[in-house]
Design an enzyme around this catalytic site. Structure first.
Site, PDB file in Angstrom:
ATOM      1  N   TYR A  26       0.831  -1.201   0.000  1.00 55.98           N
ATOM      2  CA  TYR A  26       0.000   0.000   0.000  1.00 55.98           C
ATOM      3  C   TYR A  26       0.868   1.254   0.000  1.00 55.98           C
ATOM      4  CZ  TYR A  26      -4.303   2.594   0.607  1.00 55.98           C
ATOM      5  OH  TYR A  26      -5.361   3.435   0.419  1.00 55.98           O
ATOM      6  N   SER A  73     -17.149  -5.648  -6.771  1.00 57.71           N
ATOM      7  CA  SER A  73     -16.369  -5.314  -5.569  1.00 57.71           C
ATOM      8  C   SER A  73     -17.177  -4.363  -4.689  1.00 57.71           C
ATOM      9  CB  SER A  73     -15.072  -4.625  -5.983  1.00 57.71           C
ATOM     10  OG  SER A  73     -15.358  -3.337  -6.502  1.00 57.71           O
ATOM     11  N   GLY A  74     -16.628  -4.036  -3.525  1.00 55.25           N
ATOM     12  CA  GLY A  74     -17.296  -3.092  -2.635  1.00 55.25           C
ATOM     13  C   GLY A  74     -17.505  -1.748  -3.316  1.00 55.25           C
ATOM     14  N   VAL A  75     -16.427  -1.140  -3.810  1.00 57.42           N
ATOM     15  CA  VAL A  75     -16.544   0.140  -4.506  1.00 57.42           C
ATOM     16  C   VAL A  75     -17.479   0.006  -5.709  1.00 57.42           C
ATOM     17  CG1 VAL A  75     -15.292   1.845  -5.887  1.00 57.42           C
ATOM     18  CG2 VAL A  75     -14.299   1.008  -3.752  1.00 57.42           C
ATOM     19  N   TYR A 134      -7.934   2.709  -9.555  1.00 55.25           N
ATOM     20  CA  TYR A 134      -7.899   2.909  -8.094  1.00 55.25           C
ATOM     21  C   TYR A 134      -7.556   1.623  -7.339  1.00 55.25           C
ATOM     22  CZ  TYR A 134     -12.420   0.571  -7.660  1.00 55.25           C
ATOM     23  OH  TYR A 134     -13.428  -0.363  -7.694  1.00 55.25           O
ATOM     24  N   GLY A 135      -7.303   0.541  -8.081  1.00 58.46           N
ATOM     25  CA  GLY A 135      -7.013  -0.712  -7.390  1.00 58.46           C
ATOM     26  C   GLY A 135      -6.193  -1.625  -8.267  1.00 58.46           C
ATOM     27  N   MET A 157      -6.449  -5.361  -8.279  1.00 54.25           N
ATOM     28  CA  MET A 157      -6.900  -6.708  -7.908  1.00 54.25           C
ATOM     29  C   MET A 157      -6.134  -7.787  -8.644  1.00 54.25           C
ATOM     30  SD  MET A 157     -11.002  -6.495  -7.566  1.00 54.25           S
ATOM     31  CE  MET A 157     -11.791  -5.056  -6.854  1.00 54.25           C
ATOM     32  N   PHE A 216      -6.605   7.298  -8.713  1.00 56.53           N
ATOM     33  CA  PHE A 216      -7.331   7.935  -7.603  1.00 56.53           C
ATOM     34  C   PHE A 216      -6.937   7.264  -6.305  1.00 56.53           C
ATOM     35  CE2 PHE A 216     -10.789   8.105  -4.511  1.00 56.53           C
ATOM     36  CZ  PHE A 216     -10.885   9.480  -4.370  1.00 56.53           C
ATOM     37  N   TRP A 217      -6.624   8.098  -5.312  1.00 57.86           N
ATOM     38  CA  TRP A 217      -6.283   7.603  -3.983  1.00 57.86           C
ATOM     39  C   TRP A 217      -7.042   8.431  -2.967  1.00 57.86           C
ATOM     40  CZ3 TRP A 217      -1.067   8.160  -1.006  1.00 57.86           C
ATOM     41  CH2 TRP A 217      -1.028   7.205   0.032  1.00 57.86           C
TER      42      TRP A 217
END
Lengths: 330, 330
Positions: free
Chosen positions: A53, A152-154, A238-239, A241, A263-264
């Protein structure tokens, strides 16, 4: 009390996190004791355990970045909250624990009647979904957006928020079995990633112009989304996976002038002024409290089962979030 | 006359291009006959032959997009040029040929005393280098820029133009043997791509903030450059010498907000107004005519040797451009 801690980072997250039992502390003067009700395991938490991260706490550390608790006891002179209040825990406070002691000013009161498990997920995924839709391209009702990682969650929050704003979504998933839930959540078009994605998207949308693509996956999946964008469209990652860097071909970025951004949320928190943050969380809290914005929950685990919980959160094929929900004996 | 033509596209560019001999045409009324003096083989020409470029002419087609010629004969009533004039050939006119017939208004007169081989390369690489430096980040004298493919045609022009504007360059090459020429051309720092590039760049520049990275290569080389950028820096890709899509990791685009863009000269030509185009080419013509802006020339070939010329242009390890320079028998 139980808390989930780690002394080192490593490639297998469930190997480094573990639960320890300590005496439940009494709140000192001006402090309160909070019983944790629910705290999610987000992809960023897993990446923090593996060391991938963008911001890593010093070691040793306690896991968990967001969650909801219930005020259990007030120390001498503590003010601003009452016993039994449902509160949002401080961001980054190590929420994978049965209890924490903190100051009342660090707690945000939440509506009492709302589902605390749903509220426990408010700090990370819902603002990410909301800001991905608002910060990069000026979308109008009727416009289309495409995202992958749609289950996903987002991804789930994004489908719901887009629908509420009149924005139509193309949702890309990695397996057919994930498609139904995304459709049920209100996704306009749901497609499985693979060959000729751009052609299939054009067919499903009647050749709609898509100016925003949202990528949670990286690797070739990024390029598949870029292919679907109109000239001068913007792709936001933003990810990761897939565990792979984003791939984008000159076909998109050179010949069609597609722009690639990242994006963070942590950066947004650093830069957005207090009023903007309050406005965003006010809106999201109301939607969640009213049941208009929600996430599926795959499983809940006690703090003592943190290894299994993290392994489950890190596995593919889930349908919903894994939550740490400490047992409080009643 | 000789001309280099192709009837199909294919993965091996020298297999599809070939020279044919035809009768040299006489200029009709209002036309002129031009002897081609020099015409470069650019990477975009090679990608056009393989079918990987963003804009492909209908087949059959004649190769070559830019070049310089000498007016050899005027048709009846042709005006605006004189026999012996050195002229810039029309862009995209199939310049890999010994002769062409065209209208005088499509020819741009060039300074007579200047090196025609140097002028033959003006339309594609020099404006690309100039615009990469000006269109994405507002650079000031003293600022740093980083590029890879520094010993390419564009790379060499970029080093010279940056130096003239007081901008300092970090130049990344793929092999040690290419470093000397880049230093000789005025590159401030020259490094070989590989592990820990960002650390080596920081050391060589005294930790300078770099806001613009220019990528000609793609693949992992893209990510290496992105690593060297400061937060919110911009990476611009304009080529794919590796044959691979650009790779960028979330470490750069998510956690450091690096932005990825592409540049395509053909799009700039489509959108820039006439005055801007004239101003840019006026500046570049003057610099080349004065010998202040130049490219190395690896080899020159007659049109009849087009297969060898294209194979050479497509091979690695060159030091300079391959030009088609038709033999005109004296």
């Amino acid at each position: 009390m139980l808390k989930a801690v780690y002394e080192e980072r490593g490639p297998v997250p469930e190997d480094v996190i573990h639960a320890v039992e300590t005496e439940t502390p009494a709140p000192g003067p001006g402090q309160v004791l909070v019983e944790v009700v629910a705290a999610p395991i987000n992809p960023s938490d897993v990446l923090t355990l593996t060391g991938d991260y963008g911001m890593l706490p010093p070691l040793p550390a306690q896991g968990g970045n967001e969650g909801v608790g219930r005020v259990a006891a007030l120390g001498e002179g503590a003010e601003g909250v009452s016993e039994g209040d449902i509160v949002l825990l401080p961001v980054g406070s190590g929420t994978w624990a049965s209890h924490m002691v903190t100051e009342p000013r660090r707690l945000i009161p939440l509506p009492a009647g709302a589902d605390p498990q749903q509220l426990s997920m408010i700090t990370v995924n819902p603002p990410t979904a909301s800001l991905l839709l608002s910060e990069f391209v000026d979308l109008q009702p009727g416009d289309w957006v495409i995202q992958n990682g749609a289950n996903s969650g987002v991804g789930g929050y994004l489908v719901q928020l887009a629908a509420q704003r009149g924005i139509r979504t193309v949702n890309v998933v990695r397996r057919e079995s994930a498609a139904e839930a995304v459709k049920a959540a209100g996704g306009d078009v749901v497609l499985v990633d693979g060959d000729h994605l751009a052609e299939r998207v054009a067919e499903a949308t009647g050749g709609a112009e898509i100016r925003l693509a949202i990528d949670a996956i990286g690797g070739e999946a990024t390029d598949h989304l870029a292919d679907c964008l109109t000239e001068e469209g913007t792709l936001v990652n933003y990810g990761m996976m897939s565990g792979e860097p984003c791939m984008v071909s000159p076909k998109s970025i050179v010949f069609r002038d597609v722009r690639v951004r990242g994006f963070w949320l942590a950066k947004w928190f650093r830069n957005a002024d207090r009023d903007r943050q309050k406005a965003l969380f006010g809106e999201l809290t109301a939607l969640i409290a009213q049941g208009k914005l929600k996430a599926r929950i795959h499983a809940t685990y006690d703090v003592g089962d943190i290894k299994q919980a993290v392994a489950e959160a890190n596995a593919g094929g889930r349908e919903g979030k894994v939550l740490v929900c400490p047992a409080h004996g009643g």
